[in-house]
Design an enzyme around this catalytic site. Structure first.
Site, mmCIF file in Angstrom:
data_model
loop_
_atom_site.group_PDB
_atom_site.id
_atom_site.type_symbol
_atom_site.label_atom_id
_atom_site.label_comp_id
_atom_site.label_asym_id
_atom_site.label_seq_id
_atom_site.Cartn_x
_atom_site.Cartn_y
_atom_site.Cartn_z
ATOM 1 N N SER A 187 0.976 8.824 10.098
ATOM 2 C CA SER A 187 -0.158 9.125 9.219
ATOM 3 C C SER A 187 -1.395 8.339 9.687
ATOM 4 C CB SER A 187 0.221 8.826 7.773
ATOM 5 O OG SER A 187 -0.724 9.392 6.874
ATOM 6 N N ASP A 198 4.746 19.314 6.078
ATOM 7 C CA ASP A 198 3.855 18.192 5.774
ATOM 8 C C ASP A 198 2.769 18.643 4.799
ATOM 9 O OD1 ASP A 198 1.890 16.100 5.847
ATOM 10 O OD2 ASP A 198 2.681 15.454 7.780
ATOM 11 N N HIS A 228 5.930 14.553 4.733
ATOM 12 C CA HIS A 228 5.025 13.540 5.281
ATOM 13 C C HIS A 228 5.689 12.172 5.413
ATOM 14 C CE1 HIS A 228 1.003 12.238 6.369
ATOM 15 N NE2 HIS A 228 1.047 11.251 5.502
#
Length: 261
Positions: free
Chosen positions: A75, A216, A244
């Site tokens: 991320s 995601d 995610h």
């Protein structure tokens, strides 16, 4: 290992770390500034950027006396990993970017249109999922329960959600946070204009793997595909059913096997 926004080093699952150790490497997890046991910053007085957070990673390597390392980031940590690949190539042996987005892509108009309910620009990378935007709009009070609600969204609807493991991690993180509210500064850092983020990803020379879930909710799969297309020689691993985060049984070990070493 470079975690995402507002995340501590303990967010990397032990099962993933153990799997990597079994592959013969030393694993370094650390707390970003403004999280866990790291320093708390007065952001208004001393604002920082993603580049500053990347230089924190280099300071960690310096602290261990390491000239270089395999870098894996997820991320926001994946954006930081890209920054290192571009701006500190001599420190990066290999690069694994997980659940992330190109660092030189401005997401502000994308998210603004999505939050306003306006149609997405067909030439842009896709916005977050409605479920994630709805969670943001709900404005839940901070705490483990609101974080659990967020992680259910992060996990996605396909793979089972390991609620006990997620709760244990979130409770541990809360117990070791000097100032839990300070982690919100990462969002402010992520949206700050910084010319160093505009550098072309084509300059990355480290062997690179892109790991991205096809579920995601924050950065849909097209973000990972764009990364793989932008970085020379990058290999894209699409993980079926992954959202995610790695909060599904067996997923940490699966992801560990995809990290470039």
């Amino acid at each position: 290992m470079v975690t995402g926004s507002a995340a501590q080093g303990v967010s990397w699952p032990d099962a993933l770390v153990d799997r990597l150790v079994d592959r013969g490497v030393q694993v370094i997890r650390f707390d970003h500034r403004d999280t866990g046991r790291s320093s708390i910053v007065d952001f208004d007085a001393h604002p920082y950027t993603i580049g500053d957070m990347a230089r924190d990673c280099l300071a960690v390597l310096d602290g261990y006396g390491l000239s270089s390392a395999h870098v894996a980031g997820t991320s926001l940590g994946g954006v930081i990993a890209q920054w290192l690949g571009v701006h500190a190539p001599d420190r990066v042996r290999s690069l694994t970017v997980m659940s992330s987005t190109p660092m030189n892509h401005d997401l502000r108009p994308v998210w603004a249109r999505a939050r306003a309910g306006e149609p997405a620009d067909p030439d842009d990378l896709p916005p977050p999922s409605p479920a994630f935007l709805a969670h943001l709009a709900a404005g839940l009070p901070p705490g483990v329960e609101s974080d659990m609600a967020l992680f259910r969204v992060f996990n996605g609807p396909v793979r089972p959600f390991d609620e006990p493991a997620a709760r244990a991690m979130l409770e541990l993180a809360l117990s070791r946070a000097t100032d839990p509210a300070a982690a919100a500064n990462h969002d402010r850092a992520a949206w700050r204009d910084a010319p160093d983020l505009l550098a072309p990803l084509s300059s990355i020379t480290a062997p690179t793997s892109i790991v991205h879930g096809d579920q995601d909710p924050v950065f849909p799969l097209a973000h990972g595909q764009a990364l793989a297309a932008a970085i020379p020689g990058a290999v894209l691993h699409v993980v079926p059913g992954m959202g995610h985060v790695m909060t599904s049984p067996g997923l940490p070990e699966e992801i560990a096997d995809l990290i470039r070493l």
